[in-house]
Design a protein around this motif. Structure first.
Motif: not given
Length: 407
Positions: A85-87, A102-104, A123-124, A147-149
């Motif tokens: 989890f960033s920011g 983000t995940i690897p 995946v983000e 959003s999920i992409t």
């Protein structure tokens, strides 16, 4: 020269000021952050247990997680990878925000016989919001992610391509009033580049194989998309499109326009679905009935429709069934047309038979499209429509029911 007492006083004051400025950053705790995520998604019926969480700057790193549905903890799904989890920041009211999760990339086997292999990339999730602990509800769950992409997803079976998706995208746009209260959600959902190889299934299943081959469905390709808006103030929910579109098969589109589905109504529905409620008890059943009556009174129907546009599947089915019956297609279609009035007539609603049969006959003769729609003359509550159901012919009129083909 400054005295030592003055110097020490200034150093102490500077240290206290620095400590005061650091408090908001120090208040951010990685474990509290992931616990808040678990609490928000528990409202939606999920039980999430995160691995160890660590904080470095404004980044929270989590060592995997276990996810299950409440009440079905024995059937859990393990996420055995790092979640980043960033920011991450804490809001003034005790909530949290994060710029992204983000995940690897995933590259793993999930079955042995046959060998199943899954890969998934990019995946983000973005624009994450978690409310204060005392403000967790179903609405908070809805606005938790902007959003999920994902990038491509592929599944192989014994090394052979079996299923793949080019990309997945779910995007929510939130509108707030001056008091930062959520008033509107506009959502889109797209699954692009779906591809399924059913050749192996056709070869292994002696019953399904000939059907798959006859219909030409050894390889299917298509997409799924949805467009929806939801106004929180009056509960106006519009599904502009919920489309399943597959090449050389057909397209199924579902639309709806209802009002009255407010967050308060959502909370009542969710409360009755809690796994802690014993639905066999008389008290729970009585409460469900009361909630059901409230829903019927609260929800207003403006329109709804289900439409199918054929892209050769219907014709192939008619050819297949005709061959199985030993007749040619024209003879088989005439037989279906002769049977349809009796089948529809079993409902005991002559008006429905009169409406449905011309559309059914037209579609059987030339399969292009078939649509069932309800459009009341004026928006009507579901309670009024339920009362009209006592007179089926009257209900057809109240609903503004139409059944059409090839239009």
């Amino acid at each position: 020269m400054m005295s030592s007492t003055t110097s020490r006083s200034l150093m102490l004051a500077t240290g206290l000021a620095t400590l005061a400025m650091m408090q908001p950053a120090m208040a951010l705790d990685a474990q509290t952050f992931v616990d808040r995520i678990a609490a928000v998604y528990e409202v939606g019926g999920y039980n999430i247990t995160f691995g160890p969480a660590t904080l470095e700057g404004d980044t929270v790193t989590v060592d995997g997680a276990t996810v299950s549905l409440l009440g079905l903890e024995d059937e859990s799904w393990t996420i055995d990878t790092t979640l980043t989890f960033s920011g991450v920041a804490e809001t003034e009211d005790g909530g949290f925000t994060a710029e992204s999760l983000t995940i690897p990339d995933i590259d793993t086997e999930f079955a042995q016989d046959p060998v199943g292999h899954l890969t998934m990339t990019d995946v983000e999730a973005n624009d994450i919001y978690l409310p204060p602990a005392d403000a967790i509800n179903n609405l908070a769950l809805l606005e938790s992610v902007g959003s999920i992409t994902t990038g491509p997803l592929t599944v192989t079976r014994d090394g052979e391509d079996f299923f793949s998706i080019q990309s997945i995208s779910a995007v929510n746009e939130f509108t707030y009033d001056d008091a930062d209260t959520l008033i509107d959600i506009a959502s889109t959902f797209d699954v692009a580049g779906i591809s399924a190889n059913l050749q192996t299934m056709a070869e292994e299943d002696p019953e399904a194989g000939p059907v798959i081959e006859a219909l030409g469905l050894t390889q299917i390709n298509g997409s799924i998309s949805q467009i929806m808006t939801w106004d929180m103030t009056d509960g106006h929910l519009v599904i502009e499109e919920f489309l399943f579109d597959f090449d050389e098969v057909g397209a199924l589109d579902i639309t709806a326009d209802i009002s009255g589905f407010t967050p308060q109504v959502l909370d009542k529905v969710a409360a009755m679905q809690s796994p802690t409620i014993d639905l066999t008890s008389e008290e729970a059943q009585a409460q469900q009935m009361m909630v059901g009556m409230e829903l019927l009174q609260a929800l207003t129907l403006t329109s709804a429709s289900v439409r199918y546009d054929d892209d050769s599947l219907a014709g192939k089915l008619l050819d297949l069934f005709a061959a199985q019956s030993g007749a040619d297609r024209a003879q088989f279609v005439e037989g279906l047309k002769a049977m349809a009035p009796q089948m529809i007539g079993q409902a005991g609603i002559p008006a429905l038979t009169d409406m449905a049969i011309p559309a059914i006959n037209a579609f059987l003769d030339d399969p292009q499209s078939f649509e069932i729609a309800v459009r009341p003359a004026t928006p009507t509550t579901l309670l009024v429509l339920s009362a009209a159901a006592a007179n089926p012919a009257g209900l057809i009129s109240a609903l503004g029911l139409s059944i059409t083909a090839n239009q």
